[in-house]
Design a protein around this motif. Structure first.
Motif, PDB file in Angstrom:
ATOM      1  N   ILE A  67       2.020   4.810  11.575  1.00 14.50           N
ATOM      2  CA  ILE A  67       1.707   3.387  11.385  1.00 14.50           C
ATOM      3  C   ILE A  67       2.611   2.788  10.318  1.00 14.50           C
ATOM      4  CG2 ILE A  67      -0.028   1.769  10.496  1.00 14.50           C
ATOM      5  CD1 ILE A  67      -2.160   3.667  11.766  1.00 14.50           C
ATOM      6  N   THR A  68       2.739   3.468   9.181  1.00 14.94           N
ATOM      7  CA  THR A  68       3.562   2.916   8.108  1.00 14.94           C
ATOM      8  C   THR A  68       5.031   2.841   8.509  1.00 14.94           C
ATOM      9  OG1 THR A  68       3.783   5.076   7.010  1.00 14.94           O
ATOM     10  CG2 THR A  68       1.972   3.637   6.275  1.00 14.94           C
ATOM     11  N   THR A  69       5.470   3.769   9.335  1.00 18.24           N
ATOM     12  CA  THR A  69       6.852   3.719   9.824  1.00 18.24           C
ATOM     13  C   THR A  69       7.044   2.529  10.759  1.00 18.24           C
ATOM     14  OG1 THR A  69       7.118   6.112   9.623  1.00 18.24           O
ATOM     15  CG2 THR A  69       8.620   4.971  11.118  1.00 18.24           C
ATOM     16  N   VAL A  70       6.139   2.360  11.698  1.00 18.35           N
ATOM     17  CA  VAL A  70       6.240   1.258  12.661  1.00 18.35           C
ATOM     18  C   VAL A  70       6.166  -0.090  11.962  1.00 18.35           C
ATOM     19  CG1 VAL A  70       5.065   0.115  14.591  1.00 18.35           C
ATOM     20  CG2 VAL A  70       5.346   2.599  14.597  1.00 18.35           C
ATOM     21  N   LEU A  71       5.267  -0.208  10.980  1.00 20.74           N
ATOM     22  CA  LEU A  71       5.057  -1.499  10.320  1.00 20.74           C
ATOM     23  C   LEU A  71       5.928  -1.685   9.076  1.00 20.74           C
ATOM     24  CD1 LEU A  71       1.190  -1.802  10.640  1.00 20.74           C
ATOM     25  CD2 LEU A  71       2.970  -2.751  12.133  1.00 20.74           C
ATOM     26  N   ASP A  72       6.712  -0.671   8.740  1.00 17.93           N
ATOM     27  CA  ASP A  72       7.590  -0.735   7.574  1.00 17.93           C
ATOM     28  C   ASP A  72       6.808  -1.141   6.331  1.00 17.93           C
ATOM     29  OD1 ASP A  72       9.978  -0.476   6.165  1.00 17.93           O
ATOM     30  OD2 ASP A  72      10.516  -2.580   6.481  1.00 17.93           O
ATOM     31  N   CYS A  73       5.757  -0.378   6.057  1.00 15.95           N
ATOM     32  CA  CYS A  73       4.927  -0.656   4.889  1.00 15.95           C
ATOM     33  C   CYS A  73       4.502   0.670   4.274  1.00 15.95           C
ATOM     34  CB  CYS A  73       3.709  -1.496   5.280  1.00 15.95           C
ATOM     35  SG  CYS A  73       2.535  -0.660   6.376  1.00 15.95           S
ATOM     36  N   THR A  74       3.770   0.592   3.185  1.00 16.56           N
ATOM     37  CA  THR A  74       3.263   1.797   2.541  1.00 16.56           C
ATOM     38  C   THR A  74       1.793   1.978   2.901  1.00 16.56           C
ATOM     39  OG1 THR A  74       2.510   0.664   0.548  1.00 16.56           O
ATOM     40  CG2 THR A  74       4.825   1.407   0.579  1.00 16.56           C
ATOM     41  N   VAL A  75       1.286   3.175   2.661  1.00 18.83           N
ATOM     42  CA  VAL A  75      -0.133   3.419   2.857  1.00 18.83           C
ATOM     43  C   VAL A  75      -0.939   2.481   1.961  1.00 18.83           C
ATOM     44  CG1 VAL A  75      -1.982   5.122   2.582  1.00 18.83           C
ATOM     45  CG2 VAL A  75       0.210   5.814   3.575  1.00 18.83           C
ATOM     46  N   ASP A  76      -0.472   2.290   0.733  1.00 22.49           N
ATOM     47  CA  ASP A  76      -1.169   1.389  -0.183  1.00 22.49           C
ATOM     48  C   ASP A  76      -1.285  -0.022   0.365  1.00 22.49           C
ATOM     49  OD1 ASP A  76      -1.658   3.367  -2.040  1.00 22.49           O
ATOM     50  OD2 ASP A  76      -0.009   2.793  -3.366  1.00 22.49           O
ATOM     51  N   ASP A  77      -0.257  -0.476   1.089  1.00 20.82           N
ATOM     52  CA  ASP A  77      -0.313  -1.805   1.699  1.00 20.82           C
ATOM     53  C   ASP A  77      -1.495  -1.923   2.659  1.00 20.82           C
ATOM     54  OD1 ASP A  77       2.039  -2.656   0.416  1.00 20.82           O
ATOM     55  OD2 ASP A  77       3.303  -2.083   2.123  1.00 20.82           O
TER      56      ASP A  77
END
Length: 72
Positions: free
Chosen positions: A57-67
């Motif tokens: 998910i974080t790779t697809v959305l280009d975000c961090t887990v914290d986000d």
């Protein structure tokens, strides 16, 4: 905060991030390598993703887990 409330909050943030990237639920699910109902369940707080799914998910959305898990 109880588990269901946490899952709903995660789902709202996930849906917002997906929408901000212009991805349909189907396209997001394909890129995250999960079934569409699974992605729908995450967004609706029915259940939480596994650690492996969370990484995708974080790779697809280009975000961090914290986000995704931290309240804004």
């Amino acid at each position: 905060m109880d588990t269901k409330t946490q899952r709903r909050a995660f789902g709202r943030r996930l849906k917002a991030k997906r929408a901000a990237r212009g991805l349909s639920l189907s396209e997001f699910a394909r890129q995250a390598d999960v079934a569409k109902p699974t992605a729908w369940g995450w967004e609706n707080g029915d259940y939480s993703p596994s650690m492996g799914s969370l990484r995708r998910i974080t790779t697809v959305l280009d975000c961090t887990v914290d986000d995704l898990i931290e309240a804004a």
